[in-house]
Scaffold this active site. Structure first.
Site, PDB file in Angstrom:
ATOM      1  NE  ARG A   1      -8.393  -5.812  -8.983  1.00  0.00           N
ATOM      2  CZ  ARG A   1      -8.468  -6.361  -7.785  1.00  0.00           C
ATOM      3  NH1 ARG A   1      -9.122  -5.768  -6.813  1.00  0.00           N
ATOM      4  NH2 ARG A   1      -7.870  -7.511  -7.553  1.00  0.00           N
TER       5      ARG A   1
ATOM      6  NE  ARG B   1      -5.019 -15.155  -1.725  1.00  0.00           N
ATOM      7  CZ  ARG B   1      -5.193 -13.985  -2.329  1.00  0.00           C
ATOM      8  NH1 ARG B   1      -4.708 -12.888  -1.780  1.00  0.00           N
ATOM      9  NH2 ARG B   1      -5.809 -13.908  -3.492  1.00  0.00           N
TER      10      ARG B   1
ATOM     11  NE  ARG C   1      -6.753 -13.040  -8.992  1.00  0.00           N
ATOM     12  CZ  ARG C   1      -6.364 -13.722  -7.907  1.00  0.00           C
ATOM     13  NH1 ARG C   1      -6.213 -15.032  -7.959  1.00  0.00           N
ATOM     14  NH2 ARG C   1      -6.147 -13.094  -6.784  1.00  0.00           N
TER      15      ARG C   1
END
Ligand code: AMP
Length: 216
Positions: free
Chosen positions: A88, A127, A171
């Site tokens: 990442r 989600r 994020r």
């Protein structure tokens, strides 16, 4: 078969990693799942990671690299693995290259999954996941059953702590700042494929799979 699934949160890396893992018999290595598991078990790592994840920030490169080093040394990784959520950052990507060289592994094949940001936000706010096995539920592809129990393992289906609007935006910001530059690193190395993730789960998988069939 050594694969990296790359892309912003909510593009479907976890779902596709599970499909690949199932079809090709290689483990899905989801660093997010590993961290959530550590939090649940109350380990030292979990204690360090909990607040960081809740803020939508990244756990340190040193911690993540040692976690990955240990995981890929497990016997189930002999035939390969699919990385989901790692690397990442550029230091993670460079550390992974060193690890692959040390272990004399073939260069990884990287798939970047792309989805428009408005779709990502919608997906993440809807989600749900199984707190036990990490199975992903969403209204379109895999709706939550009435008893809110995972159809795979019977675990409790929950909303991830970081799947709220504020943390989702954080994020995505972290993704653009820290993770997006990793794209160029793999693009330069060659085995890099861009996948349209704004299609059905099945269509996205077929696209990835058709490439895998040509390479392996
Ligand atoms: P994910 O399940 O992949 O969305 O990851 C959830 C959270 O875990 C991220 O928002 C980060 O806080 C942390 N995390 C997961 N993978 C990494 C990584 N490779 N490097 C740093 N932090 C990570």
């Amino acid at each position: 078969m050594h694969l990296i699934l790359f892309g912003a949160p909510g593009v479907g890396k976890g779902t596709q990693a599970k499909n690949i893992s199932q079809k090709y018999g290689i483990p899905q290595i989801s660093t997010g799942d590993m961290l959530r598991d550590a939090i649940k078990r109350g380990t030292e790592l979990g204690k360090k990671a909990e607040a960081i994840i809740a803020r939508g920030e990244l756990v340190s490169d040193d911690i993540m690299l040692s976690l990955i080093k240990e995981r890929v040394s497990q016997p189930d990784c002999k035939k390969g693995f699919v990385l989901d959520g790692f690397p990442r950052t550029l230091p993670q990507a460079k550390g992974l290259t060193v690890l692959f060289e040390e272990k004399r592994l073939p260069k990884p094949v990287c798939f970047e999954i792309i989805v428009p940001e408005n779709v990502i936000i919608k997906r993440l706010t809807q989600r749900k996941i199984c707190e036990n096995c990490g199975a992903i539920y969403d209204p379109l592809n895999n709706p939550v059953p009435a008893d809110k129990r995972c159809t795979k393992c019977g675990g409790r289906i929950i909303t991830r702590q970081d799947d709220n609007v504020d943390t989702i935006h954080k994020r995505l910001q972290v993704y653009h700042e820290m993770t997006a530059p990793v794209r160029k690193y793999y693009e330069k190395q060659g085995s890099f494929y861009t996948i349209n993730g704004n299609l059905s789960v099945e269509k996205v998988f077929n696209e990835i799979d058709s490439i895998l069939k040509k390479i392996f």
